[in-house]
Each structure stands twice: as structure tokens, then as C-alpha cells.
Design a protein around this motif. Structure first.
Motif, PDB file in Angstrom:
ATOM      1  N   GLY A  90      55.114   0.335 -12.228  1.00  0.00           N
ATOM      2  CA  GLY A  90      56.171   0.147 -11.390  1.00  0.00           C
ATOM      3  C   GLY A  90      56.029  -0.194  -9.770  1.00  0.00           C
ATOM      4  N   ALA A  91      56.977  -0.126  -8.943  1.00  0.00           N
ATOM      5  CA  ALA A  91      56.720  -0.615  -7.510  1.00  0.00           C
ATOM      6  C   ALA A  91      55.873   0.487  -6.736  1.00  0.00           C
ATOM      7  N   HIS A  92      55.417  -0.307  -5.662  1.00  0.00           N
ATOM      8  CA  HIS A  92      54.619   0.280  -4.826  1.00  0.00           C
ATOM      9  C   HIS A  92      55.260   0.109  -3.290  1.00  0.00           C
ATOM     10  N   PRO A  93      56.351   0.865  -2.972  1.00  0.00           N
ATOM     11  CA  PRO A  93      57.066   0.712  -1.862  1.00  0.00           C
ATOM     12  C   PRO A  93      55.901   0.753  -0.538  1.00  0.00           C
ATOM     13  N   SER A 120      59.508  -7.508  -1.493  1.00  0.00           N
ATOM     14  CA  SER A 120      59.092  -7.677   0.198  1.00  0.00           C
ATOM     15  C   SER A 120      59.758  -6.640   0.886  1.00  0.00           C
ATOM     16  N   ALA A 121      59.054  -5.785   1.771  1.00  0.00           N
ATOM     17  CA  ALA A 121      59.567  -4.781   2.387  1.00  0.00           C
ATOM     18  C   ALA A 121      59.595  -5.120   3.750  1.00  0.00           C
ATOM     19  N   LEU A 122      60.552  -4.712   4.701  1.00  0.00           N
ATOM     20  CA  LEU A 122      60.717  -4.759   5.871  1.00  0.00           C
ATOM     21  C   LEU A 122      60.170  -3.652   6.656  1.00  0.00           C
ATOM     22  N   ALA A 123      59.945  -2.357   5.938  1.00  0.00           N
ATOM     23  CA  ALA A 123      59.085  -1.199   6.356  1.00  0.00           C
ATOM     24  C   ALA A 123      58.457  -0.606   5.211  1.00  0.00           C
ATOM     25  N   PRO A 124      57.719   0.108   5.304  1.00  0.00           N
ATOM     26  CA  PRO A 124      56.919   1.052   4.367  1.00  0.00           C
ATOM     27  C   PRO A 124      58.180   2.044   3.749  1.00  0.00           C
ATOM     28  N   TYR A 125      57.769   2.166   2.270  1.00  0.00           N
ATOM     29  CA  TYR A 125      58.667   3.277   1.701  1.00  0.00           C
ATOM     30  C   TYR A 125      59.964   3.000   1.328  1.00  0.00           C
ATOM     31  N   GLU A 126      60.724   3.588   0.411  1.00  0.00           N
ATOM     32  CA  GLU A 126      62.218   3.391   0.225  1.00  0.00           C
ATOM     33  C   GLU A 126      63.206   4.299   0.720  1.00  0.00           C
ATOM     34  N   ALA A 127      64.093   3.702   0.865  1.00  0.00           N
ATOM     35  CA  ALA A 127      65.573   4.770   1.361  1.00  0.00           C
ATOM     36  C   ALA A 127      66.512   4.524   0.514  1.00  0.00           C
ATOM     37  N   GLU A 128      67.547   5.422   0.645  1.00  0.00           N
ATOM     38  CA  GLU A 128      68.638   5.225  -0.197  1.00  0.00           C
ATOM     39  C   GLU A 128      69.855   4.396   0.276  1.00  0.00           C
ATOM     40  N   TRP A 137      49.754  -6.403  -5.902  1.00  0.00           N
ATOM     41  CA  TRP A 137      50.698  -5.921  -4.642  1.00  0.00           C
ATOM     42  C   TRP A 137      49.427  -5.790  -3.456  1.00  0.00           C
ATOM     43  N   SER A 138      50.043  -5.899  -2.392  1.00  0.00           N
ATOM     44  CA  SER A 138      49.139  -5.917  -1.208  1.00  0.00           C
ATOM     45  C   SER A 138      49.985  -5.662  -0.057  1.00  0.00           C
ATOM     46  N   SER A 139      49.417  -5.915   1.175  1.00  0.00           N
ATOM     47  CA  SER A 139      50.015  -5.876   2.597  1.00  0.00           C
ATOM     48  C   SER A 139      49.562  -7.030   3.401  1.00  0.00           C
ATOM     49  N   GLN A 140      48.468  -7.496   3.269  1.00  0.00           N
ATOM     50  CA  GLN A 140      47.876  -8.655   4.037  1.00  0.00           C
ATOM     51  C   GLN A 140      46.645  -9.258   3.032  1.00  0.00           C
ATOM     52  N   LEU A 158      51.600 -14.362   4.681  1.00  0.00           N
ATOM     53  CA  LEU A 158      50.602 -13.480   3.687  1.00  0.00           C
ATOM     54  C   LEU A 158      49.547 -13.175   4.400  1.00  0.00           C
ATOM     55  N   GLY A 159      49.076 -13.752   5.778  1.00  0.00           N
ATOM     56  CA  GLY A 159      47.607 -13.468   6.392  1.00  0.00           C
ATOM     57  C   GLY A 159      48.492 -12.846   7.790  1.00  0.00           C
ATOM     58  N   THR A 160      49.540 -12.316   7.897  1.00  0.00           N
ATOM     59  CA  THR A 160      49.869 -11.527   9.037  1.00  0.00           C
ATOM     60  C   THR A 160      49.278 -10.020   8.941  1.00  0.00           C
ATOM     61  N   ASP A 161      49.314  -9.374   9.902  1.00  0.00           N
ATOM     62  CA  ASP A 161      48.588  -7.929  10.000  1.00  0.00           C
ATOM     63  C   ASP A 161      49.444  -7.226   9.285  1.00  0.00           C
ATOM     64  N   ALA A 162      48.734  -6.111   8.801  1.00  0.00           N
ATOM     65  CA  ALA A 162      49.418  -5.131   7.808  1.00  0.00           C
ATOM     66  C   ALA A 162      50.423  -4.409   8.346  1.00  0.00           C
ATOM     67  N   GLN A 163      50.679  -4.221   9.553  1.00  0.00           N
ATOM     68  CA  GLN A 163      51.845  -3.713  10.421  1.00  0.00           C
ATOM     69  C   GLN A 163      52.105  -2.474   9.841  1.00  0.00           C
ATOM     70  N   GLY A 164      51.272  -1.386   9.777  1.00  0.00           N
ATOM     71  CA  GLY A 164      51.710  -0.036   9.087  1.00  0.00           C
ATOM     72  C   GLY A 164      51.852   0.193   7.506  1.00  0.00           C
ATOM     73  N   PHE A 165      51.796  -1.049   7.027  1.00  0.00           N
ATOM     74  CA  PHE A 165      51.787  -0.686   5.600  1.00  0.00           C
ATOM     75  C   PHE A 165      50.316  -0.311   4.936  1.00  0.00           C
ATOM     76  N   ALA A 166      50.474   0.304   3.694  1.00  0.00           N
ATOM     77  CA  ALA A 166      49.084   0.573   3.210  1.00  0.00           C
ATOM     78  C   ALA A 166      48.504  -0.866   2.761  1.00  0.00           C
ATOM     79  N   VAL A 167      47.253  -0.536   2.746  1.00  0.00           N
ATOM     80  CA  VAL A 167      46.256  -1.714   2.394  1.00  0.00           C
ATOM     81  C   VAL A 167      45.550  -1.153   1.248  1.00  0.00           C
ATOM     82  N   PRO A 168      45.101  -2.197   0.296  1.00  0.00           N
ATOM     83  CA  PRO A 168      44.305  -1.894  -1.040  1.00  0.00           C
ATOM     84  C   PRO A 168      43.071  -1.231  -0.536  1.00  0.00           C
ATOM     85  N   ASP A 169      42.685  -0.334  -1.547  1.00  0.00           N
ATOM     86  CA  ASP A 169      41.537   0.515  -1.513  1.00  0.00           C
ATOM     87  C   ASP A 169      40.503   0.274  -2.467  1.00  0.00           C
TER      88      ASP A 169
END
Length: 347
Positions: A48-51, A81-89, A221-224, A25-36
Motif C-alpha cells: 500500500g501507500a506510505h504517505p 507525490s506529497a505536498l506535505a507528510p501524511y493524508e487528510a480527508e 518509495w523515498s523522500s530524497q 528528487l535530490g531536494t531536501d526531505a523537508q520534514g518527510f520520513a526518510v528510509p531506515d
């Protein structure tokens, strides 16, 4: 094996915790959103979810008393846990889901874990009407929002079916739901519903037990969320007989531990205390799963006149899951009396 899936599995290995924060959980956010810090939570959407974020959980604990007079505790957690940002079908979904359920008695600790892929209907979360599920494990709204819920899960030797009704407002942790986790500014979005009345039935090897008690739901929820030098946390959710409640945590860090706390008044109003206001000291260490784990603690929060001992109901409440950790109900004595839950990772 998909290389990204392998990387995710490596994050769950105990040896990785030291290098990149607990469970990666300390790895870089790697293109995911970060808390604002300027973001303001909005409901029911944020139930709900925040993909766009890498990691998220719906986490409920309850301290319960049976008709047999015994104390019990349950945990129900759904992780995304996401391998990449956002959802797909369908199978193209980058979202992975995992669920933990536990039931703790004074002398037994039952654990179950399930996993699922996103996009194929096996697991997910909808905001309105609220439903979080993996297979037949469910946290389902029975009224608008999350004011009233039904909760169910089962493992090899246990199950539970509970109803929950909120007796107070949502609590936004940290600064309006922006919860700082390190001096470097790592953070999450974090809110709680700490005031559920709970009724229902536990099913144990000896048969069913009717129970009543108090429940606490955390959403984060977070990314890092952690610094790379943070190796784990000790997290407390405490409910006192006078009606007050407290959320507090210590993040263990080679650069110096980080603590935070929120004090919740009987009317549900919440006050975030500054970093360092809460003192957390382990008093007794138990041998659990071949390692030393603190199972009795001293917590001091001078700003609120709090000085308590927090003791595990069952010191052997070890979660034998993909990333193992300690989780169980506790009793509280000292300046304030009550019950609560303790989660400890990275031991």
C-alpha cells in the motif's frame, strides 16, 4: 495557484533536473520520513501507500509476443507525490497522483498520462485487497497479496487488458529492501515482483492482438532518493532465457556515476552485488525528440559471467509526459539472451 503546487510543478521542468537531481528528487526531505536501513518490509502492508514519504511509485512493465508474431511492450505506472507528510480527508489531502501508460511496438510508441488529487476517490492504493488506480486505470489483485493481478489502461489510440500470475517470490532490492542510490547514502525502500506470466489483449489502431509474455513489478518509495548532483538514471530489468534475471542501474553524477545490481536465480533467490560490480556503457546513440539518447548498451557483470548487448526494440520510445523520459522494451544478446525493459531519465 497554491504555492506548494507551483513548487511541485517546477520540479517537473527539465531545467530543474540539473540543480536538484532529476525531477527534483535530490531536494531536501523537508520534514518527510526518510528510509531506515533497520526497517524490515512487511506484507501486505507495504504493497500500500506510505504517505509519510514524499514520493512513491507502483511500476509494471511487460515484454509481450502477439499471436501475429510481433514483439510488444507495455508500461503501467502510478506515482504518488506529497505536498506535505501524511493524508487528510477530501480536498485537504496533500497527496497528488499521476499515472503513465505506454504501449510499444517495433515501429510505434503510444503514451498517455493522467493526474488526480488525493482524498476525493479519484486515485489511490489499498494494501489488502490490493488495488492501485487512477480513474479507470487499474492494477487490481485477483488473489491475496499481489500473486495475481489484472491490469488495464487506455489512451487515445491504444488500450490493454492483461492478467498476471507470479511464478516466484518477491525480491527485496539492496539490503533487505533498503536500496542505496548514491555514495552520500541517499536511498529508497525498494522491492520487486520480477516473475509474472502475462496474458491478455492489446488494442491498437489496427485492432486487437492477443499476447503472452513476462511482467516485472517494481515498488519504491523515498523522500530524497537522489543526490543533488545526480542528473538522471539508466535502469534495466532483464530476464534471460536460462531463467536468471537482473535488475541494474546507473545513476549519472557529476561526482562520478553510481551503479548497483541484483542477480536473481531461476528459483527466485536474489543476491545484491556491491556498488561498481556492474559496468554500463552506451554503444549507440539515437536522435529522439531532438536529443541524443543511448539506445544500445553493453552491460558487464563479471561476478556472474554476464557480458551482453542490450538493444531497444523501438529507439523512438519517448515518453511525452510532464517530465519526459525514455522507456521501452529491449532485446538481449551475448553471454545471455533474453528480453527486458530500459528506462532512461534526464536526457
Amino acid at each position: 495557484m497554491n504555492a506548494r503546487l507551483l513548487a511541485l510543478l517546477l520540479l517537473c521542468l527539465p531545467g530543474f533536473a540539473t540543480a536538484q537531481g532529476f525531477a527534483g528528487l535530490g531536494t531536501d526531505a523537508q520534514g518527510f520520513a526518510v528510509p531506515d536501513p533497520a526497517h524490515r518490509l512487511s506484507f501486505p502492508a507495504d504493497h500500500g501507500a506510505h504517505p509519510e514519504f514524499r514520493i512513491e511509485w507502483w511500476y509494471l512493465t511487460a515484454t509481450l509476443t502477439g499471436e501475429d508474431g510481433r514483439d510488444y511492450g507495455i508500461q503501467w505506472t502510478l506515482f504518488r507525490s506529497a505536498l506535505a507528510p501524511y493524508e487528510a480527508e477530501g480536498w485537504a489531502s496533500p497527496q497528488l497522483w499521476m499515472a503513465h501508460a505506454a504501449l510499444t511496438t517495433p515501429d510505434r510508441h503510444f503514451v498517455a498520462e493522467r493526474r488526480a488529487r488525493g482524498g476525493i476517490g479519484q486515485a489511490g492504493v489499498s494494501a489488502e485487497p490490493f488495488l492501485a488506480y487512477l480513474d479507470d486505470w487499474e492494477m487490481r489483485a485477483t488473489a491475496p497479496g499481489i500473486v495475481a493481478l489484472s491490469l488495464s489502461a487506455r489512451g487515445q489510440d491504444f488500450s490493454y487488458a492483461l492478467t498476471l500470475e507470479a511464478q516466484g517470490p518477491l525480491v527485496l532490492q539492496g539490503d533487505q529492501g533498503y536500496s542505496v542510490k548514491s555514495r552520500d547514502g541517499h536511498a529508497s525502500h525498494y522491492y520487486s515482483q520480477p516473475a509474472y506470466d502475462v496474458t491478455g489483449t492489446l488494442t491498437l489502431p489496427d485492432g486487437p492482438v492477443r499476447v503472452t509474455g513476462q511482467g516485472w513489478l517494481d515498488r519504491e518509495w523515498s523522500s530524497q532518493p537522489l543526490s543533488g548532483t545526480q542528473s538522471g538514471w539508466d535502469w534495466f530489468s532483464l530476464s534471460f532465457e536460462g531463467g536468471e534475471k537482473m535488475m541494474g542501474f546507473r545513476l549519472r553524477d557529476t561526482a562520478g556515476d553510481f551503479t548497483a545490481a541484483t542477480w536473481i536465480s531461476p528459483d527466485g533467490s536474489a543476491e545484491a552485488l556491491p556498488e561498481g560490480a556492474l559496468s554500463v556503457e552506451p554503444l549507440t546513440t539515437s536522435q529522439v525528440a531532438g536529443r541524443g539518447v543511448p539506445t544500445r548498451w553493453r552491460l558487464d557483470l563479471p561476478a556472474k559471467g554476464l557480458s551482453v548487448d542490450v538493444t531497444a526494440l523501438n529507439p523512438q520510445a519517448w515518453m511525452t509526459t510532464s517530465f519526459p523520459y525514455w522507456e521501452g522494451p529491449v532485446t538481449i544478446t551475448g553471454s545471455h539472451a533474453g528480453k527486458g525493459y530500459l528506462e532512461m531519465t534526464g536526457y
